[in-house]
Each structure stands twice: as C-alpha cells, then as structure tokens.
Design a protein around this motif. Structure first.
Motif, PDB file in Angstrom:
ATOM      1  N   LEU A   1       0.811  -1.215   0.000  1.00 54.00           N
ATOM      2  CA  LEU A   1       0.000   0.000   0.000  1.00 54.00           C
ATOM      3  C   LEU A   1       0.847   1.269   0.000  1.00 54.00           C
ATOM      4  CD1 LEU A   1      -2.715  -1.031   2.626  1.00 54.00           C
ATOM      5  CD2 LEU A   1      -2.978  -0.922   0.138  1.00 54.00           C
ATOM      6  N   GLY A   2       2.170   1.102   0.026  1.00 53.18           N
ATOM      7  CA  GLY A   2       3.050   2.260   0.043  1.00 53.18           C
ATOM      8  C   GLY A   2       3.104   2.964   1.380  1.00 53.18           C
ATOM      9  N   ARG A   3       2.809   2.230   2.456  1.00 51.31           N
ATOM     10  CA  ARG A   3       2.828   2.798   3.797  1.00 51.31           C
ATOM     11  C   ARG A   3       4.095   2.359   4.524  1.00 51.31           C
ATOM     12  NH1 ARG A   3       0.266   6.809   3.248  1.00 51.31           N
ATOM     13  NH2 ARG A   3       0.542   7.075   5.505  1.00 51.31           N
TER      14      ARG A   3
ATOM     15  N   LEU B   1      -2.443   1.512   9.886  1.00 53.59           N
ATOM     16  CA  LEU B   1      -2.577   2.603   8.918  1.00 53.59           C
ATOM     17  C   LEU B   1      -2.507   3.973   9.604  1.00 53.59           C
ATOM     18  CD1 LEU B   1      -5.411   1.155   6.653  1.00 53.59           C
ATOM     19  CD2 LEU B   1      -2.983   1.335   6.083  1.00 53.59           C
ATOM     20  N   VAL B   2      -3.141   4.076  10.766  1.00 52.29           N
ATOM     21  CA  VAL B   2      -3.101   5.333  11.521  1.00 52.29           C
ATOM     22  C   VAL B   2      -1.690   5.608  12.026  1.00 52.29           C
ATOM     23  CG1 VAL B   2      -3.886   6.491  13.628  1.00 52.29           C
ATOM     24  CG2 VAL B   2      -5.534   5.296  12.173  1.00 52.29           C
ATOM     25  N   HIS B   3      -1.026   4.575  12.512  1.00 46.12           N
ATOM     26  CA  HIS B   3       0.347   4.732  13.002  1.00 46.12           C
ATOM     27  C   HIS B   3       1.273   5.179  11.872  1.00 46.12           C
ATOM     28  CE1 HIS B   3       4.308   3.653  14.653  1.00 46.12           C
ATOM     29  NE2 HIS B   3       3.739   3.810  15.835  1.00 46.12           N
ATOM     30  N   GLY B   4       0.945   4.776  10.648  1.00 46.60           N
ATOM     31  CA  GLY B   4       1.760   5.135   9.497  1.00 46.60           C
ATOM     32  C   GLY B   4       1.482   6.525   8.947  1.00 46.60           C
ATOM     33  N   GLY B   5       0.579   7.271   9.591  1.00 45.53           N
ATOM     34  CA  GLY B   5       0.375   8.654   9.210  1.00 45.53           C
ATOM     35  C   GLY B   5      -0.986   9.013   8.659  1.00 45.53           C
ATOM     36  N   LEU B   6      -1.847   8.027   8.433  1.00 44.19           N
ATOM     37  CA  LEU B   6      -3.183   8.338   7.939  1.00 44.19           C
ATOM     38  C   LEU B   6      -4.090   8.804   9.075  1.00 44.19           C
ATOM     39  CD1 LEU B   6      -3.969   5.429   5.435  1.00 44.19           C
ATOM     40  CD2 LEU B   6      -3.104   7.716   4.929  1.00 44.19           C
ATOM     41  N   GLY B   7      -5.047   9.661   8.758  1.00 44.67           N
ATOM     42  CA  GLY B   7      -6.067  10.022   9.724  1.00 44.67           C
ATOM     43  C   GLY B   7      -7.028   8.865   9.909  1.00 44.67           C
ATOM     44  N   ALA B   8      -7.812   8.926  10.974  1.00 48.49           N
ATOM     45  CA  ALA B   8      -8.733   7.828  11.277  1.00 48.49           C
ATOM     46  C   ALA B   8      -9.733   7.600  10.145  1.00 48.49           C
ATOM     47  CB  ALA B   8      -9.467   8.111  12.584  1.00 48.49           C
TER      48      ALA B   8
END
Length: 235
Positions: free
Chosen positions: A40-42, A66-73
């Motif tokens: 996913l490129g994360r 995903l959140v830890h990798g920088g995405l918002g909730a």
C-alpha cells in the motif's frame, strides 16, 4: 468468584484463547502486516509496535497500523476494505510459518482433556486464519469447537462470544473456565460470569497483565494441572 477455592462441582469445560495464549503468532503478524503496508506504500512497523496492536481482531490491527503510518482515522477507515484484502492474502500465505506453540500448551491441553473437560478455542482472529493455524500446530484435535472473531456479531471483550461458546459446549458460564492472555479475555469472562485465568507471557497491548481482570495468573497452561490450582482441575 474465588478461583483458588474449589466450587461444589469441578469445571465442566474450558475456553482457550489462541494468539498469545497457545501460540506466539507475533512473527506471522509482523510478516503479513508489513507486506500489506509495503504493497500500500505505507511505512513498515516495528514488531514491538505491532505487539501492542494485537488482540482486538484483524480490522483493529490493520486500522491501527494505517493510523500509526500517518493516515487520519477517516482515511484509514476508507482504506480498510482494500487493506484487509491485501492482509488476508499475505496472512493466509504464511499462516503459522513464523509462529510457535508456547511451552506447556500441549501438556496443559492434554491434561485438561484427560480430566474430562470439554474444550473450545475462542479467538478474535478470523476463523479462516484460526482453523489452519490450529491444524498446522497440531492443536486442532483438542477442541470440540473453534470460533473466531467473525463467528458472532461481536468480539471479545464483549461477553457474547463466551456465552455462545458456553452454549456450544453445553456448560454453564460459572462452570466454564476462560484462559487467555489479555484484558479482552478478562473483561469478557467477568461480564459472561466465567472464571478466568490469564497467562503472563502473552499480548496485552503493552499493559501489565496483573491489571487485567483475573482469578489466577499462569506462567504456563500446564500450571492448571498443579495441585494448588484449585477449582477441581487437579486431583
């Protein structure tokens, strides 16, 4: 409920958690989750970070990653269906390859069965992951039934999965021992009316297991067979 003092009758059944209780699956989570994130490129996650996320089901694990990798909730929630598809494919391809049965598990399960207890495995792991893992590790033969995080409408720490598992085993909650490794297991057992023993070596979201609801702490499943375990298990 006092786990140490034997009840009028011995336990009829036991419900055993899987990840962190019977099998150390952190290696499987590490490989599958990071393959998914790469696809996913994360950014990748450290194993210690993953350990704190494990235990509340695959959806929670993926969303947390995903959140830890920088995405918002909200962004993470939007990507969850696609991410889950990738994760499932990677997990099924390596399921059990990077995991190991904890010491004392085989002895503990065999001893409980020898004492006449009916056993069920109840995990928040998807059933499609749980059944092959139990089979790969030679544990499937101990259990009359296996339920995953997608077997019922709700997951642990909700008491529903425990109550449904007690029904399947034909035993009352008060006579059904829950054995797990986390606060999820302790909370679910308390709400369902089951006595609960927690292992000291599993995954508890980075929190001390002593703080989770429990009647007894175990260094090994085999400790349930010791004379001082009480509850009519050893005799």
């Amino acid at each position: 409920m006092d786990f140490i003092q034997p009840p009028p009758q011995r336990w009829q059944s036991a419900i055993i958690d899987l990840d962190g209780t019977m099998v150390d699956t952190l290696g499987d989570f590490d490989v599958a989750l990071n393959r998914m994130l790469t696809e996913l490129g994360r950014p990748a996650l450290e194993r210690t970070t993953i350990e704190h996320m494990v235990g509340k089901g695959s959806e929670h694990l993926i969303h947390s990653a995903l959140v830890h990798g920088g995405l918002g909730a909200e962004q993470a929630s939007a990507q969850l269906p696609m991410a889950y598809e990738h994760y499932q494919r990677h997990y099924l391809s390596i399921n059990g390859a990077h995991s190991a049965v904890y010491p004392g598990v085989l002895e503990g399960l065999a001893g409980l069965r020898a004492r006449g207890l009916r056993l069920a495995c109840l995990t928040n792991k998807p059933l499609a992951f749980a059944r092959p893992l139990l089979q790969a590790k030679g544990l499937d033969g101990f259990f009359e039934c296996v339920f995953g995080g997608d077997s019922f409408e709700r997951k642990k720490p909700d008491p529903l999965p425990l109550l449904k598992t007690c029904e399947a085993l034909g035993s009352a909650p008060a006579q059904t021992l829950m054995v797990g490794d986390s606060q999820n297991d302790g909370l679910a057992a308390r709400a369902a009316g089951c006595p609960v023993a927690l292992v000291t070596y599993g995954y508890n979201h980075g929190e001390p297991i002593e703080g989770a609801p429990h009647d007894r702490l175990l260094d090994s499943l085999a400790d349930l067979l010791l004379p001082d375990a009480g509850s009519g298990l050893a005799h």
